[in-house]
Design a protein around this motif. Structure first.
Motif, PDB file in Angstrom:
ATOM      1  N   LYS A  44       0.845  -1.194   0.000  1.00 27.23           N
ATOM      2  CA  LYS A  44       0.000   0.000   0.000  1.00 27.23           C
ATOM      3  C   LYS A  44       0.878   1.240   0.000  1.00 27.23           C
ATOM      4  CE  LYS A  44      -2.098   1.669   3.707  1.00 27.23           C
ATOM      5  NZ  LYS A  44      -3.007   1.975   4.817  1.00 27.23           N
ATOM      6  N   LEU A  45       0.509   2.185  -0.817  1.00 25.05           N
ATOM      7  CA  LEU A  45       1.085   3.529  -0.783  1.00 25.05           C
ATOM      8  C   LEU A  45      -0.035   4.420  -0.258  1.00 25.05           C
ATOM      9  CD1 LEU A  45       3.311   5.574  -1.350  1.00 25.05           C
ATOM     10  CD2 LEU A  45       2.530   5.677  -3.720  1.00 25.05           C
ATOM     11  N   GLY A  46       0.093   4.824   0.980  1.00 28.04           N
ATOM     12  CA  GLY A  46      -0.933   5.649   1.581  1.00 28.04           C
ATOM     13  C   GLY A  46      -0.817   5.626   3.093  1.00 28.04           C
ATOM     14  N   PRO A  47      -1.198   6.684   3.734  1.00 24.21           N
ATOM     15  CA  PRO A  47      -1.835   7.824   3.092  1.00 24.21           C
ATOM     16  C   PRO A  47      -0.860   8.627   2.238  1.00 24.21           C
ATOM     17  CG  PRO A  47      -1.514   8.276   5.427  1.00 24.21           C
ATOM     18  CD  PRO A  47      -1.075   6.864   5.183  1.00 24.21           C
ATOM     19  N   ILE A  48      -1.393   9.201   1.190  1.00 26.00           N
ATOM     20  CA  ILE A  48      -0.645  10.092   0.306  1.00 26.00           C
ATOM     21  C   ILE A  48      -1.028  11.518   0.669  1.00 26.00           C
ATOM     22  CG2 ILE A  48      -0.338  10.861  -2.083  1.00 26.00           C
ATOM     23  CD1 ILE A  48      -1.000   7.887  -2.871  1.00 26.00           C
ATOM     24  N   ASP A  49      -0.040  12.331   0.943  1.00 26.62           N
ATOM     25  CA  ASP A  49      -0.249  13.735   1.296  1.00 26.62           C
ATOM     26  C   ASP A  49       0.273  14.566   0.134  1.00 26.62           C
ATOM     27  OD1 ASP A  49       0.022  16.382   2.215  1.00 26.62           O
ATOM     28  OD2 ASP A  49       0.527  15.737   4.254  1.00 26.62           O
ATOM     29  N   ARG A  50      -0.619  14.990  -0.734  1.00 25.65           N
ATOM     30  CA  ARG A  50      -0.222  15.736  -1.935  1.00 25.65           C
ATOM     31  C   ARG A  50       0.312  17.124  -1.610  1.00 25.65           C
ATOM     32  NH1 ARG A  50      -0.771  13.055  -6.566  1.00 25.65           N
ATOM     33  NH2 ARG A  50      -2.278  11.380  -6.607  1.00 25.65           N
ATOM     34  N   GLN A  51      -0.179  17.747  -0.536  1.00 21.74           N
ATOM     35  CA  GLN A  51       0.297  19.082  -0.180  1.00 21.74           C
ATOM     36  C   GLN A  51       1.779  19.081   0.167  1.00 21.74           C
ATOM     37  OE1 GLN A  51      -2.696  17.830   1.030  1.00 21.74           O
ATOM     38  NE2 GLN A  51      -3.803  19.074  -0.445  1.00 21.74           N
ATOM     39  N   HIS A  52       2.236  18.030   0.802  1.00 18.03           N
ATOM     40  CA  HIS A  52       3.641  17.948   1.203  1.00 18.03           C
ATOM     41  C   HIS A  52       4.446  16.980   0.328  1.00 18.03           C
ATOM     42  CE1 HIS A  52       3.100  20.458   4.732  1.00 18.03           C
ATOM     43  NE2 HIS A  52       2.004  19.772   5.010  1.00 18.03           N
TER      44      HIS A  52
ATOM     45  N   LEU B 258       4.175  13.626   0.099  1.00 12.76           N
ATOM     46  CA  LEU B 258       4.575  12.479   0.921  1.00 12.76           C
ATOM     47  C   LEU B 258       3.703  11.264   0.667  1.00 12.76           C
ATOM     48  CD1 LEU B 258       4.816  14.351   4.351  1.00 12.76           C
ATOM     49  CD2 LEU B 258       6.703  13.826   2.783  1.00 12.76           C
ATOM     50  N   GLY B 259       4.280  10.091   0.876  1.00 18.55           N
ATOM     51  CA  GLY B 259       3.530   8.846   0.822  1.00 18.55           C
ATOM     52  C   GLY B 259       4.151   7.834   1.760  1.00 18.55           C
ATOM     53  N   GLU B 260       3.309   7.065   2.421  1.00 21.90           N
ATOM     54  CA  GLU B 260       3.744   6.030   3.367  1.00 21.90           C
ATOM     55  C   GLU B 260       3.551   4.665   2.720  1.00 21.90           C
ATOM     56  OE1 GLU B 260       4.791   4.540   7.344  1.00 21.90           O
ATOM     57  OE2 GLU B 260       4.765   6.599   6.643  1.00 21.90           O
ATOM     58  N   ILE B 261       4.534   3.792   2.850  1.00 20.30           N
ATOM     59  CA  ILE B 261       4.453   2.448   2.277  1.00 20.30           C
ATOM     60  C   ILE B 261       4.332   1.411   3.389  1.00 20.30           C
ATOM     61  CG2 ILE B 261       5.660   0.666   0.942  1.00 20.30           C
ATOM     62  CD1 ILE B 261       7.064   2.915  -0.580  1.00 20.30           C
ATOM     63  N   GLY B 262       3.430   0.457   3.181  1.00 22.43           N
ATOM     64  CA  GLY B 262       3.299  -0.704   4.054  1.00 22.43           C
ATOM     65  C   GLY B 262       3.079  -1.930   3.198  1.00 22.43           C
TER      66      GLY B 262
END
Length: 180
Positions: free
Chosen positions: A84-92, A94-98
């Motif tokens: 998973k790529l998310g949450p995705i923060d488009r303003q900054h 950023l993306g978190e991978i799990g």
């Protein structure tokens, strides 16, 4: 994230494809309920069934801030895990991978490293993100090694962050920047 269900990305080792509720199999649900497989997953605290997992997959498919993909091993010719790529923060940017590699026969084959590399390409190239992050239990050496082999570096450690069967455990924070 609104991406066509037929979308997929690949390299020589893995093929990542958008996960849909109809792809939820008994084997997938069994991964989530297996104490050896789920020992580093926060989802281990709940008993899973096929309907509940399908509902979760549907929510990820509808999410504007997550990309939830099945990991298919080319060598094993089947679905062996999810990423998973998310949450995705488009303003900054950023993306978190799990991720989870649920099929034991897929462990130690570089599948996680390759899946991380492919989803990193998606995040940087296709989504224009500038930084990807991940975290893992300190004792989850396989996950840490997979991320490091995919170009991630340790950013820090949160001491005594998790409660595990073995007591308290550190959270290792990893990151990779676009262009790195």
């Amino acid at each position: 994230m609104q991406i066509a269900a037929a979308a997929h990305w690949e390299n020589d080792v893995v093929r990542l494809a958008v996960l849909t509720p109809d792809a939820v199999s008994d084997a997938y649900v069994d991964w989530l309920n297996d104490p050896e497989i789920n020992r580093f997953l926060e989802s281990r605290f709940v008993r899973h069934d096929r309907d509940g997992v399908a509902t979760y997959v549907a929510s990820m498919l509808a999410s504007p801030s997550a990309l939830f993909l099945a990991i298919h091993s080319k060598a094993l010719d089947r679905h062996v895990g999810n990423i998973k790529l998310g949450p995705i923060d488009r303003q900054h940017g950023l993306g978190e991978i799990g991720l989870v590699i649920g099929a034991r026969e897929a462990w130690g084959r570089g599948i996680a490293t390759n899946a991380i590399a492919v989803i990193s390409d998606i995040g940087f190239r296709d989504l224009g993100l500038r930084k990807l992050t991940a975290g893992c239990y300190a004792s989850n050496r396989g996950s840490r090694i997979a991320f490091e082999r995919a170009g991630f570096a340790v950013e820090g450690v949160r001491p005594n962050h998790f409660l595990s069967d073995d007591g308290v455990e550190d959270l290792v924070l990893l990151a990779r920047f676009s262009g790195a």
